[in-house]
Design an enzyme around this catalytic site. Structure first.
Site, short mmCIF file in Angstrom:
data_model
loop_
_atom_site.label_atom_id
_atom_site.label_comp_id
_atom_site.label_asym_id
_atom_site.label_seq_id
_atom_site.Cartn_x
_atom_site.Cartn_y
_atom_site.Cartn_z
NE ARG A 129 45.26 42.62 58.12
CZ ARG A 129 45.59 41.63 59.28
NH1 ARG A 129 46.78 41.58 60.31
NH2 ARG A 129 45.54 40.19 59.22
CB SER A 137 40.92 39.71 50.35
OG SER A 137 41.83 40.88 50.82
CE LYS A 193 46.09 36.70 56.67
NZ LYS A 193 44.82 37.52 55.50
#
Length: 221
Positions: free
Chosen positions: A41, A110, A140
C-alpha cells in the site's frame, strides 16, 4: 468451519517506507512471526516507486509462502505476478476487475462500515470484504469508524456463501492488545500496518497478532 478463499490470520499492510531493503527485512520478520498475507500500500509515491517495490516483494512473498496483494493497482498485480489486489471505493469496480483479470486473481474490497457495499462486493466476486477502521488509526485518522458488530453481521453474510467462502477482514488501529476483540467479533483476518511494522519487535508483534488464529489454517485451494 468452511474453508476460506483468503488466508485467516495476520494480513500485513506495508508502511510508507521508501527503503525497499528495510521493508523486505521487516516483511521477512513478520512472516517468521506468522503473517500469512501482505498488501503493498503506497498511496503517495510515483508509479515507478510502487512498481519497484512490487517487483521486489512478489518473489520474496513467494519464497515465504505469503499471499501478496497490491492496493489499488490490479494491473500492476498481474504484471508482477502478485496473488491479488485490494480495491477501495474510488478504484475500478471489483466487477470490472474480475471480468478483465479472470477468476484466479484474489480480490478484496473496502466495505468501511457498509454492509450494503459488502454485499455488492461479494456479488461481484470478492474473495474478502474489509471493514474499518475498527479503532482510532494513525494512518487514516479521519476515516470512517466501524463498530465491532459489523464484523459479526458480515460473518453471518459470508457464511451463507458456498465453500470456500469469502473472508471477513478487519482493519484500522489493530494492535496485539486489541486483536482478540476483532477476532471474537467475527474477523477471519486482521490487516495491520502500524501495530506490526512500527512495533519495536516486528516478529513478536506478528506472533501476537496471529495468535487468535493459530489453529485456523484454511486457504483458498
Amino acid at each position: 468451519m468452511k474453508a476460506l478463499r483468503f488466508p485467516a490470520g495476520l494480513y500485513g499492510v506495508t508502511p510508507e517506507w521508501d527503503d525497499t531493503e528495510r521493508l523486505m527485512r521487516a516483511v521477512r520478520q513478520a512472516a517468521e512471526g506468522g503473517m500469512r498475507a501482505l498488501q503493498l500500500r503506497r498511496k503517495d509515491v510515483p508509479d515507478a516507486v510502487r512498481a519497484e517495490q512490487a517487483r521486489a516483494l512478489a518473489p520474496l512473498c513467494r519464497e515465504l509462502g505469503v499471499v501478496f496483494l497490491i492496493n489499488d493497482d490490479w494491473r500492476l498485480a498481474l504484471e508482477v505476478d502478485a496473488d491479488g489486489a485490494h480495491v477501495g471505493r474510488d478504484d475500478d469496480s471489483l466487477a470490472r476487475i474480475r471480468a478483465e483479470a479472470g477468476p484466479d486473481l484474489i480480490l478484496g474490497g473496502s466495505s468501511y462500515d457498509d454492509l450494503g457495499r459488502a454485499r455488492e462486493l461479494l456479488d461481484a466476486g470478492a474473495d474478502y470484504i474489509a471493514f474499518g477502521a475498527m479503532f482510532p488509526s494513525r494512518v487514516k485518522p479521519d476515516t470512517v469508524r466501524a463498530p465491532l458488530s459489523v464484523l459479526t453481521e458480515a460473518r453471518a453474510l459470508v457464511e451463507e456463501r458456498d465453500a470456500p467462502r469469502p473472508a471477513v477482514v478487519a482493519i484500522g488501529g489493530i494492535t496485539p492488545e486489541n486483536v482478540a476483540l476483532v477476532a471474537a467479533a467475527g474477523a477471519d483476518s486482521v490487516a495491520v500496518i502500524t501495530g506490526l511494522f512500527e512495533a519495536p519487535a516486528i516478529r513478536a508483534a506478528a506472533a501476537a497478532c496471529a495468535a487468535p488464529y493459530s489453529i485456523n489454517r484454511n486457504l483458498k485451494p
